[in-house]
Design a protein around this motif. Sequence first.
Motif, PDB file in Angstrom:
ATOM      1  N   GLY A 161       0.791  -1.220   0.000  1.00 30.27           N
ATOM      2  CA  GLY A 161       0.000   0.000   0.000  1.00 30.27           C
ATOM      3  C   GLY A 161       0.825   1.272   0.000  1.00 30.27           C
ATOM      4  O   GLY A 161       0.289   2.363   0.142  1.00 30.27           O
ATOM      5  N   GLN A 162       2.133   1.152  -0.177  1.00 33.76           N
ATOM      6  CA  GLN A 162       3.018   2.318  -0.150  1.00 33.76           C
ATOM      7  C   GLN A 162       3.002   3.020  -1.510  1.00 33.76           C
ATOM      8  O   GLN A 162       3.164   2.384  -2.547  1.00 33.76           O
ATOM      9  CB  GLN A 162       4.435   1.892   0.206  1.00 33.76           C
ATOM     10  CG  GLN A 162       4.521   1.251   1.575  1.00 33.76           C
ATOM     11  CD  GLN A 162       5.790   0.434   1.752  1.00 33.76           C
ATOM     12  OE1 GLN A 162       6.253  -0.227   0.826  1.00 33.76           O
ATOM     13  NE2 GLN A 162       6.329   0.473   2.953  1.00 33.76           N
ATOM     14  N   THR A 163       2.817   4.328  -1.475  1.00 36.80           N
ATOM     15  CA  THR A 163       2.739   5.135  -2.687  1.00 36.80           C
ATOM     16  C   THR A 163       4.054   5.880  -2.930  1.00 36.80           C
ATOM     17  O   THR A 163       4.868   6.020  -2.015  1.00 36.80           O
ATOM     18  CB  THR A 163       1.611   6.174  -2.559  1.00 36.80           C
ATOM     19  OG1 THR A 163       1.942   7.094  -1.513  1.00 36.80           O
ATOM     20  CG2 THR A 163       0.262   5.509  -2.292  1.00 36.80           C
ATOM     21  N   PRO A 164       4.231   6.406  -4.145  1.00 38.67           N
ATOM     22  CA  PRO A 164       5.422   7.214  -4.400  1.00 38.67           C
ATOM     23  C   PRO A 164       5.578   8.374  -3.415  1.00 38.67           C
ATOM     24  O   PRO A 164       6.696   8.669  -2.984  1.00 38.67           O
ATOM     25  CB  PRO A 164       5.203   7.714  -5.833  1.00 38.67           C
ATOM     26  CG  PRO A 164       4.408   6.610  -6.467  1.00 38.67           C
ATOM     27  CD  PRO A 164       3.462   6.160  -5.377  1.00 38.67           C
ATOM     28  N   LEU A 165       4.470   8.999  -3.027  1.00 38.49           N
ATOM     29  CA  LEU A 165       4.547  10.101  -2.071  1.00 38.49           C
ATOM     30  C   LEU A 165       5.112   9.629  -0.735  1.00 38.49           C
ATOM     31  O   LEU A 165       5.900  10.332  -0.095  1.00 38.49           O
ATOM     32  CB  LEU A 165       3.163  10.738  -1.871  1.00 38.49           C
ATOM     33  CG  LEU A 165       3.114  11.988  -0.993  1.00 38.49           C
ATOM     34  CD1 LEU A 165       3.987  13.109  -1.550  1.00 38.49           C
ATOM     35  CD2 LEU A 165       1.674  12.454  -0.818  1.00 38.49           C
ATOM     36  N   MET A 166       4.740   8.450  -0.318  1.00 40.10           N
ATOM     37  CA  MET A 166       5.270   7.899   0.936  1.00 40.10           C
ATOM     38  C   MET A 166       6.774   7.679   0.845  1.00 40.10           C
ATOM     39  O   MET A 166       7.513   7.983   1.785  1.00 40.10           O
ATOM     40  CB  MET A 166       4.556   6.595   1.286  1.00 40.10           C
ATOM     41  CG  MET A 166       3.116   6.784   1.655  1.00 40.10           C
ATOM     42  SD  MET A 166       2.320   5.185   1.910  1.00 40.10           S
ATOM     43  CE  MET A 166       0.609   5.694   2.045  1.00 40.10           C
ATOM     44  N   PHE A 167       7.224   7.155  -0.295  1.00 38.77           N
ATOM     45  CA  PHE A 167       8.663   6.921  -0.470  1.00 38.77           C
ATOM     46  C   PHE A 167       9.429   8.237  -0.438  1.00 38.77           C
ATOM     47  O   PHE A 167      10.477   8.349   0.203  1.00 38.77           O
ATOM     48  CB  PHE A 167       8.942   6.176  -1.772  1.00 38.77           C
ATOM     49  CG  PHE A 167       8.541   4.732  -1.740  1.00 38.77           C
ATOM     50  CD1 PHE A 167       9.184   3.834  -0.903  1.00 38.77           C
ATOM     51  CD2 PHE A 167       7.505   4.268  -2.520  1.00 38.77           C
ATOM     52  CE1 PHE A 167       8.819   2.507  -0.855  1.00 38.77           C
ATOM     53  CE2 PHE A 167       7.124   2.938  -2.487  1.00 38.77           C
ATOM     54  CZ  PHE A 167       7.778   2.055  -1.653  1.00 38.77           C
ATOM     55  N   ALA A 168       8.928   9.234  -1.152  1.00 36.17           N
ATOM     56  CA  ALA A 168       9.602  10.537  -1.177  1.00 36.17           C
ATOM     57  C   ALA A 168       9.590  11.192   0.203  1.00 36.17           C
ATOM     58  O   ALA A 168      10.582  11.779   0.626  1.00 36.17           O
ATOM     59  CB  ALA A 168       8.938  11.449  -2.207  1.00 36.17           C
ATOM     60  N   ALA A 169       8.465  11.066   0.910  1.00 40.21           N
ATOM     61  CA  ALA A 169       8.333  11.700   2.228  1.00 40.21           C
ATOM     62  C   ALA A 169       9.307  11.115   3.234  1.00 40.21           C
ATOM     63  O   ALA A 169      10.005  11.851   3.931  1.00 40.21           O
ATOM     64  CB  ALA A 169       6.893  11.551   2.728  1.00 40.21           C
ATOM     65  N   GLN A 170       9.382   9.792   3.300  1.00 38.46           N
ATOM     66  CA  GLN A 170      10.269   9.193   4.298  1.00 38.46           C
ATOM     67  C   GLN A 170      11.738   9.302   3.910  1.00 38.46           C
ATOM     68  O   GLN A 170      12.617   9.208   4.769  1.00 38.46           O
ATOM     69  CB  GLN A 170       9.874   7.756   4.613  1.00 38.46           C
ATOM     70  CG  GLN A 170      10.034   6.769   3.515  1.00 38.46           C
ATOM     71  CD  GLN A 170       9.449   5.411   3.886  1.00 38.46           C
ATOM     72  OE1 GLN A 170       8.865   5.230   4.946  1.00 38.46           O
ATOM     73  NE2 GLN A 170       9.612   4.454   3.005  1.00 38.46           N
ATOM     74  N   ALA A 171      12.011   9.554   2.640  1.00 39.36           N
ATOM     75  CA  ALA A 171      13.394   9.750   2.192  1.00 39.36           C
ATOM     76  C   ALA A 171      13.803  11.225   2.251  1.00 39.36           C
ATOM     77  O   ALA A 171      14.908  11.570   1.859  1.00 39.36           O
ATOM     78  CB  ALA A 171      13.573   9.211   0.774  1.00 39.36           C
ATOM     79  N   ASP A 172      12.885  12.080   2.725  1.00 39.94           N
ATOM     80  CA  ASP A 172      13.162  13.513   2.892  1.00 39.94           C
ATOM     81  C   ASP A 172      13.491  14.201   1.567  1.00 39.94           C
ATOM     82  O   ASP A 172      14.412  15.004   1.480  1.00 39.94           O
ATOM     83  CB  ASP A 172      14.289  13.721   3.912  1.00 39.94           C
ATOM     84  CG  ASP A 172      14.326  15.139   4.469  1.00 39.94           C
ATOM     85  OD1 ASP A 172      13.327  15.885   4.318  1.00 39.94           O
ATOM     86  OD2 ASP A 172      15.362  15.512   5.058  1.00 39.94           O
ATOM     87  N   LYS A 173      12.709  13.909   0.552  1.00 43.48           N
ATOM     88  CA  LYS A 173      12.915  14.468  -0.784  1.00 43.48           C
ATOM     89  C   LYS A 173      11.843  15.525  -1.070  1.00 43.48           C
ATOM     90  O   LYS A 173      10.801  15.246  -1.653  1.00 43.48           O
ATOM     91  CB  LYS A 173      12.885  13.362  -1.848  1.00 43.48           C
ATOM     92  CG  LYS A 173      13.876  12.242  -1.614  1.00 43.48           C
ATOM     93  CD  LYS A 173      15.312  12.734  -1.639  1.00 43.48           C
ATOM     94  CE  LYS A 173      16.287  11.580  -1.479  1.00 43.48           C
ATOM     95  NZ  LYS A 173      17.663  11.998  -1.397  1.00 43.48           N
ATOM     96  N   VAL A 174      12.106  16.738  -0.625  1.00 46.05           N
ATOM     97  CA  VAL A 174      11.129  17.829  -0.687  1.00 46.05           C
ATOM     98  C   VAL A 174      10.668  18.103  -2.108  1.00 46.05           C
ATOM     99  O   VAL A 174       9.463  18.208  -2.373  1.00 46.05           O
ATOM    100  CB  VAL A 174      11.702  19.120  -0.041  1.00 46.05           C
ATOM    101  CG1 VAL A 174      10.739  20.285  -0.213  1.00 46.05           C
ATOM    102  CG2 VAL A 174      12.004  18.882   1.417  1.00 46.05           C
ATOM    103  N   LYS A 175      11.584  18.268  -3.046  1.00 51.63           N
ATOM    104  CA  LYS A 175      11.219  18.591  -4.438  1.00 51.63           C
ATOM    105  C   LYS A 175      10.369  17.473  -5.038  1.00 51.63           C
ATOM    106  O   LYS A 175       9.427  17.732  -5.793  1.00 51.63           O
ATOM    107  CB  LYS A 175      12.467  18.825  -5.293  1.00 51.63           C
ATOM    108  CG  LYS A 175      13.310  19.989  -4.847  1.00 51.63           C
ATOM    109  CD  LYS A 175      12.721  21.293  -5.294  1.00 51.63           C
ATOM    110  CE  LYS A 175      13.678  22.423  -4.952  1.00 51.63           C
ATOM    111  NZ  LYS A 175      13.026  23.686  -4.837  1.00 51.63           N
ATOM    112  N   ALA A 176      10.687  16.245  -4.713  1.00 53.14           N
ATOM    113  CA  ALA A 176       9.889  15.119  -5.214  1.00 53.14           C
ATOM    114  C   ALA A 176       8.491  15.148  -4.619  1.00 53.14           C
ATOM    115  O   ALA A 176       7.499  14.915  -5.321  1.00 53.14           O
ATOM    116  CB  ALA A 176      10.586  13.803  -4.902  1.00 53.14           C
TER     117      ALA A 176
END
Length: 173
Positions: free
Chosen positions: A119-134
């Motif tokens: 159930g993990q979305t691209p937004l979740m991956f970017a958020a937990q990886a601290d990728k603000v621009k993404a």
Amino acid sequence: MLLTLLALSLAQKPNATELQMAAFQAARTGDADKLKEAFATGYSVNEANARGDTLLTVAAYNGQPKAVAVILKQPKVDVEAKNKLGLTAMAAAAFKGHADVIEQLTEAKADPNTANDAGQTPLMFAAQADKVKAVEALLKAGAKKDAKDKEGNTALSLAKKAKADDVVKVLEK
């Protein structure tokens, strides 16, 4: 290497493994010309490697916009192809923070909300990886802030756990 393989193709065709290795190396390094050559030999744009990654996923993960552009121009490219972990090119670009690639994938109609089996979305991956621009690119593309994975996590809760304060600020807007 691919040029050598193509030159040898007059005498003998490169085997499928050699062609696959050359195509995936071109996707990793962003060598658009070598990708074009691979496609000219009939290499399938949706061919997956042993991990289930397509050329698009590899180019997206490695932040190679020129390679992504060449791949997206191929007929029948599957922008929603998932690898063995259920990750798409959008998720790969998000995790690595490649906002420019996220924009390319969005233009190609990739879904910013496609989740893996957990159930993990691209937004979740970017958020937990601290990728603000993404995160910003995904939100602009229509990513759902309130999506929850199978454990009940949202992008915001994952960003908070990761102490990704700048991402938290963006998601709390």
